[in-house]
Design a protein around this motif. Structure first.
Motif, short mmCIF file in Angstrom:
data_model
loop_
_atom_site.label_atom_id
_atom_site.label_comp_id
_atom_site.label_asym_id
_atom_site.label_seq_id
_atom_site.Cartn_x
_atom_site.Cartn_y
_atom_site.Cartn_z
N ILE A 30 0.84 -1.21 0.00
CA ILE A 30 0.00 0.00 0.00
C ILE A 30 0.87 1.25 0.00
CG2 ILE A 30 -1.67 1.34 1.31
CD1 ILE A 30 -2.80 -1.30 2.37
N THR A 31 0.56 2.17 -0.91
CA THR A 31 1.30 3.43 -0.99
C THR A 31 0.49 4.61 -0.46
OG1 THR A 31 0.52 3.77 -3.25
CG2 THR A 31 2.63 2.64 -2.99
N ALA A 32 -0.81 4.51 -0.52
CA ALA A 32 -1.66 5.59 -0.02
C ALA A 32 -3.02 5.01 0.30
CB ALA A 32 -1.80 6.71 -1.04
N THR A 51 -0.81 9.54 2.87
CA THR A 51 0.26 8.74 2.30
C THR A 51 0.60 7.57 3.23
OG1 THR A 51 1.87 10.22 3.32
CG2 THR A 51 1.23 10.68 1.04
N SER A 52 1.42 6.66 2.73
CA SER A 52 1.73 5.45 3.49
C SER A 52 2.42 5.77 4.81
CB SER A 52 2.60 4.51 2.67
OG SER A 52 3.80 5.16 2.26
N THR A 96 -10.40 3.17 0.91
CA THR A 96 -9.71 2.77 -0.30
C THR A 96 -8.21 2.76 -0.08
OG1 THR A 96 -9.50 3.18 -2.68
CG2 THR A 96 -9.60 5.11 -1.26
N ALA A 97 -7.53 1.90 -0.78
CA ALA A 97 -6.07 1.82 -0.71
C ALA A 97 -5.52 1.68 -2.12
CB ALA A 97 -5.64 0.63 0.15
N VAL A 98 -4.41 2.35 -2.36
CA VAL A 98 -3.69 2.25 -3.62
C VAL A 98 -2.39 1.53 -3.37
CG1 VAL A 98 -2.66 3.50 -5.54
CG2 VAL A 98 -4.73 4.39 -4.46
N ALA A 99 -2.13 0.52 -4.18
CA ALA A 99 -0.93 -0.28 -4.00
C ALA A 99 0.02 -0.08 -5.18
CB ALA A 99 -1.31 -1.75 -3.88
#
Length: 116
Positions: A30-32, A51-52, A96-99
């Motif tokens: 996960i980045t954010a 952010t992460s 939500t998570a962005v990887a």
């Protein structure tokens, strides 16, 4: 990555709630992370992001000064502290998570209802 929200409830206007989002699985990727919401008849809209590292946050204008996003990486959990709630904050809130690679994951949503 799996995301599970909790903390949604019925609250009176002016009240507070804290939403939680527990992440599991490949959390290292996960980045954010962030929160979105969707009210009936409306499109899903961004509420806040982080952010992460937790070092950078951003908010929708409609919630600035009232909501605070944070995360506890040791617990793989993100939070949304919501104060001074208004009727227009009523919505289903999604985590939500962005990887890596831009993959986006969503939770199932939690209902927040603010009575005026």
């Amino acid at each position: 990555v799996q995301l599970v929200e909790s903390g949604g409830a019925l609250v009176q206007a002016g009240g507070s709630l804290r939403l939680s989002c527990a992440a599991s699985g490949s959390t290292f990727s996960i980045t954010a992370m962030g929160w979105y919401r969707q009210a009936p008849g409306n499109e899903r809209e961004v509420v806040a992001g982080i952010t992460s590292s937790g070092g950078s946050t951003n908010y929708a204008d409609s919630v600035k000064g009232r909501f605070t996003i944070s995360r506890d990486n040791a617990k793989n959990t993100m939070y949304l502290q919501m104060n001074s709630l208004k009727a227009e904050d009523t919505a289903v809130y999604y985590c939500t998570a962005v990887a890596f690679g831009g993959l986006r994951y969503w939770g199932q949503g939690t209902q927040v209802t603010v009575s005026s």
